[in-house]
Design a protein around this motif. Sequence first.
Motif, PDB file in Angstrom:
ATOM      1  N   ALA A 147      11.662 -15.780  -6.836  1.00  0.00           N
ATOM      2  CA  ALA A 147      13.311 -15.592  -6.671  1.00  0.00           C
ATOM      3  C   ALA A 147      13.944 -16.408  -5.709  1.00  0.00           C
ATOM      4  CB  ALA A 147      13.198 -13.982  -5.118  1.00  0.00           C
TER       5      ALA A 147
ATOM      6  N   CYS B 190       9.198 -13.891   9.838  1.00  0.00           N
ATOM      7  CA  CYS B 190      10.035 -12.894   8.945  1.00  0.00           C
ATOM      8  C   CYS B 190      11.229 -12.215   9.861  1.00  0.00           C
ATOM      9  CB  CYS B 190       9.102 -12.578   8.512  1.00  0.00           C
ATOM     10  SG  CYS B 190       8.894 -11.283   9.667  1.00  0.00           S
TER      11      CYS B 190
ATOM     12  N   PRO C 270      -2.432  -4.512   9.089  1.00  0.00           N
ATOM     13  CA  PRO C 270      -3.193  -4.128  10.583  1.00  0.00           C
ATOM     14  C   PRO C 270      -3.262  -4.894  11.817  1.00  0.00           C
ATOM     15  CG  PRO C 270      -4.395  -2.790   8.644  1.00  0.00           C
ATOM     16  CD  PRO C 270      -3.618  -4.091   8.208  1.00  0.00           C
TER      17      PRO C 270
ATOM     18  N   THR D 112       6.704 -12.832  -7.117  1.00  0.00           N
ATOM     19  CA  THR D 112       8.289 -12.677  -7.083  1.00  0.00           C
ATOM     20  C   THR D 112       8.116 -13.766  -6.566  1.00  0.00           C
ATOM     21  OG1 THR D 112       7.104 -11.089  -5.230  1.00  0.00           O
ATOM     22  CG2 THR D 112       8.345 -10.299  -7.237  1.00  0.00           C
TER      23      THR D 112
ATOM     24  N   GLY E 274       3.044   0.674  -0.890  1.00  0.00           N
ATOM     25  CA  GLY E 274       3.766  -0.475   0.152  1.00  0.00           C
ATOM     26  C   GLY E 274       4.978   0.640   0.422  1.00  0.00           C
TER      27      GLY E 274
ATOM     28  N   PRO F  24      10.814  -8.655   5.421  1.00  0.00           N
ATOM     29  CA  PRO F  24      11.592  -9.617   5.144  1.00  0.00           C
ATOM     30  C   PRO F  24      11.652  -9.960   2.944  1.00  0.00           C
ATOM     31  CG  PRO F  24       9.421 -10.097   5.375  1.00  0.00           C
ATOM     32  CD  PRO F  24       9.140  -8.694   5.740  1.00  0.00           C
TER      33      PRO F  24
ATOM     34  N   ARG G 264       8.315  -7.287  -4.794  1.00  0.00           N
ATOM     35  CA  ARG G 264       7.534  -6.600  -5.903  1.00  0.00           C
ATOM     36  C   ARG G 264       7.208  -4.839  -5.231  1.00  0.00           C
ATOM     37  NH1 ARG G 264       1.764  -7.486  -5.902  1.00  0.00           N
ATOM     38  NH2 ARG G 264       1.296  -5.911  -6.723  1.00  0.00           N
TER      39      ARG G 264
HETATM   40  C1  LIG Z   1       9.769 -14.781   4.546  1.00  0.00           C
HETATM   41  C2  LIG Z   1       9.064 -13.287   3.552  1.00  0.00           C
HETATM   42  C3  LIG Z   1       9.733 -13.949   2.156  1.00  0.00           C
HETATM   43  C4  LIG Z   1       9.586 -12.083   1.923  1.00  0.00           C
HETATM   44  N1  LIG Z   1       9.831 -12.526  -0.013  1.00  0.00           N
HETATM   45  C5  LIG Z   1       9.611 -11.676  -1.178  1.00  0.00           C
HETATM   46  C6  LIG Z   1      10.436 -11.858  -1.954  1.00  0.00           C
HETATM   47  O1  LIG Z   1      11.555 -12.022  -2.390  1.00  0.00           O
HETATM   48  N2  LIG Z   1      10.019 -10.822  -2.964  1.00  0.00           N
HETATM   49  C7  LIG Z   1       9.504 -10.144  -2.388  1.00  0.00           C
HETATM   50  O2  LIG Z   1       8.493  -8.737  -3.671  1.00  0.00           O
HETATM   51  N3  LIG Z   1       8.660 -10.213  -1.805  1.00  0.00           N
HETATM   52  C8  LIG Z   1       8.655 -10.162  -0.712  1.00  0.00           C
HETATM   53  N4  LIG Z   1       8.103 -11.237   0.778  1.00  0.00           N
HETATM   54  C9  LIG Z   1       6.843  -9.850   0.711  1.00  0.00           C
HETATM   55  C10 LIG Z   1       6.794  -8.404   1.056  1.00  0.00           C
HETATM   56  O3  LIG Z   1       7.845  -8.925   3.261  1.00  0.00           O
HETATM   57  C11 LIG Z   1       5.949  -7.806   2.136  1.00  0.00           C
HETATM   58  O4  LIG Z   1       5.473  -7.982   0.362  1.00  0.00           O
HETATM   59  C12 LIG Z   1       5.601  -6.787   2.500  1.00  0.00           C
HETATM   60  O5  LIG Z   1       5.082  -6.007   3.101  1.00  0.00           O
HETATM   61  C13 LIG Z   1       5.770  -4.936   0.926  1.00  0.00           C
HETATM   62  O6  LIG Z   1       6.392  -3.979   1.666  1.00  0.00           O
HETATM   63  P1  LIG Z   1       5.914  -3.104   1.770  1.00  0.00           P
HETATM   64  O7  LIG Z   1       5.878  -1.973   3.004  1.00  0.00           O
HETATM   65  O8  LIG Z   1       6.626  -2.022  -0.075  1.00  0.00           O
HETATM   66  O9  LIG Z   1       3.889  -3.163   1.244  1.00  0.00           O
HETATM   67  P2  LIG Z   1       3.183  -2.737   2.557  1.00  0.00           P
HETATM   68  O10 LIG Z   1       3.060  -1.499   3.230  1.00  0.00           O
HETATM   69  O11 LIG Z   1       4.050  -3.634   3.790  1.00  0.00           O
HETATM   70  O12 LIG Z   1       2.047  -2.665   2.280  1.00  0.00           O
HETATM   71  C14 LIG Z   1       1.454  -4.324   1.367  1.00  0.00           C
HETATM   72  C15 LIG Z   1       0.670  -5.243   0.804  1.00  0.00           C
HETATM   73  O13 LIG Z   1      -0.491  -4.515   1.471  1.00  0.00           O
HETATM   74  C16 LIG Z   1      -0.983  -2.913   1.134  1.00  0.00           C
HETATM   75  N5  LIG Z   1      -2.022  -2.508   2.761  1.00  0.00           N
HETATM   76  C17 LIG Z   1      -1.048  -1.966   3.455  1.00  0.00           C
HETATM   77  N6  LIG Z   1      -1.756  -1.301   4.500  1.00  0.00           N
HETATM   78  C18 LIG Z   1      -2.783  -1.456   4.115  1.00  0.00           C
HETATM   79  C19 LIG Z   1      -4.173  -1.892   4.804  1.00  0.00           C
HETATM   80  N7  LIG Z   1      -4.389  -0.833   6.107  1.00  0.00           N
HETATM   81  N8  LIG Z   1      -5.124  -2.644   4.734  1.00  0.00           N
HETATM   82  C20 LIG Z   1      -5.519  -3.243   3.236  1.00  0.00           C
HETATM   83  N9  LIG Z   1      -3.784  -3.387   2.757  1.00  0.00           N
HETATM   84  C21 LIG Z   1      -2.549  -2.624   3.172  1.00  0.00           C
HETATM   85  C22 LIG Z   1      -0.738  -2.547   0.555  1.00  0.00           C
HETATM   86  O14 LIG Z   1      -1.608  -1.489  -0.748  1.00  0.00           O
HETATM   87  C23 LIG Z   1       0.578  -3.033   0.163  1.00  0.00           C
HETATM   88  O15 LIG Z   1       0.312  -4.001  -1.446  1.00  0.00           O
HETATM   89  C24 LIG Z   1       8.346 -11.243   1.261  1.00  0.00           C
HETATM   90  C25 LIG Z   1       7.643 -11.746   2.694  1.00  0.00           C
HETATM   91  C26 LIG Z   1       7.929 -12.822   3.931  1.00  0.00           C
HETATM   92  C27 LIG Z   1       7.195 -13.082   5.187  1.00  0.00           C
END
Ligand SMILES: Cc1cc2nc3c(=O)[nH]c(=O)nc-3n(C[C@H](O)[C@H](O)[C@H](O)COP(=O)(O)OP(=O)(O)OC[C@H]3O[C@@H](n4cnc5c(N)ncnc54)[C@H](O)[C@@H]3O)c2cc1C
Length: 311
Positions: free
Chosen positions: A203, A39, A311, A200, A158, A136, A153
């Motif tokens: 994409a 990422c 984590p 997603t 998140g 990312p 998504r």
């Molecule tokens: C190369 C790459 C490309 C990507 N492209 C896309 C894209 O085009 N579209 C897309 O939607 N996503 C994409 N993603 C995924 C996206 O970056 C992640 O889903 C991102 O973490 C979401 O961020 P957030 O802050 O909303 O969720 P976060 O806060 O990072 O949490 C992510 C998920 O983990 C859960 N979570 C958080 N903390 C904990 C914990 N302590 N214990 C258990 N579960 C937990 C949350 O409930 C949530 O469901 C991509 C990822 C990569 C690596």
Amino acid sequence: MPEIQLPDRTLQADEGANLLDCLLENGIALPWSCRAGHCQSCLVQSLDGRIPEAAHAQLSVEQRQSGWLLACQCRIDSAMQIKPYDPSRDGMTARIVSLSHLSGDVLILRLKPERPVRFKAGQHMLLWLANGLCRPYSIASLPSESELAFHVRLHPAGQFSAAIAACQVGDRLSLSPASGHMHYDPDWQDKPLLLLASGTGLAPLQAIARQALLEGNGQPMQIWHWSHGSAESYWGDHLQALKLGSPQLDVHLGDRANLAADLAHLRLVSRRTQALVCGSSAFIEQVRKRLFMAGLAARQIVDEAFLNRRP
Ligand SMILES: Cc1cc2nc3c(=O)[nH]c(=O)nc-3n(C[C@H](O)[C@H](O)[C@H](O)COP(=O)(O)OP(=O)(O)OC[C@H]3O[C@@H](n4cnc5c(N)ncnc54)[C@H](O)[C@@H]3O)c2cc1C
Ligand code: FES
């Protein structure tokens, strides 16, 4: 004990320790996401040129030449002088031009960057909010389009999801350079394409399909999109519109709950097929097994896991 010198402090590290772990343990809030070298959230710049090979092996030539490395891939073997990536200094500003909420908790985000961005269809970039939070996301638009689109998504718990959903048109984000191995390869011009996405994960794959069509790939092309909870795709209308103008394209929409049954019906049109798979790690694992059984070799499958921060 090797010393890690940062612009405002010096840390004592254990030899052999991971640089990202060392920075986090010492209270340096370096962003991270995948911890797998994909990422680029954890970019830091070396100021003394001491970079273990594995720490920049996945970066572009330009990034390597400028001394960038990935902290999550860096084993501390000797003293290092580094500075973390700073989006306001090292990134590019972009303005939000629209935010549209679609079914399946998907937000379509469109950005106008301050200057044209170089990328290949299907690559991803880091989106940075003003508070320093970054994640990312794959670029859903094509290099020839002036706006950058993303399918985000919205995760219930998140951090980035909540913050981006509260943003307004006109707000500014920072972008780091596009990167990633998931992109359209001109060598596939005479190969049938099989594009398999969950959620997603569509994409980058719809961008790759559109780029292939734009570049005149006339081979059979299939897009499979599985959604959670129903066979209704948040991007269904766009996929059907693409199909109308492209006789070689087949679109299959499915419910993720029926993935195993759908995969059992999947047929390759040719042994030369190039498959691209994108979604969660579990989805990719299940699809890869089926593709191997169908006779595809590892080099004929490109995948990208949307790894969540853990984590
Ligand atoms: C190369 C790459 C490309 C990507 N492209 C896309 C894209 O085009 N579209 C897309 O939607 N996503 C994409 N993603 C995924 C996206 O970056 C992640 O889903 C991102 O973490 C979401 O961020 P957030 O802050 O909303 O969720 P976060 O806060 O990072 O949490 C992510 C998920 O983990 C859960 N979570 C958080 N903390 C904990 C914990 N302590 N214990 C258990 N579960 C937990 C949350 O409930 C949530 O469901 C991509 C990822 C990569 C690596
Ligand atoms: S590349 Fe280091 S956390 Fe993703």
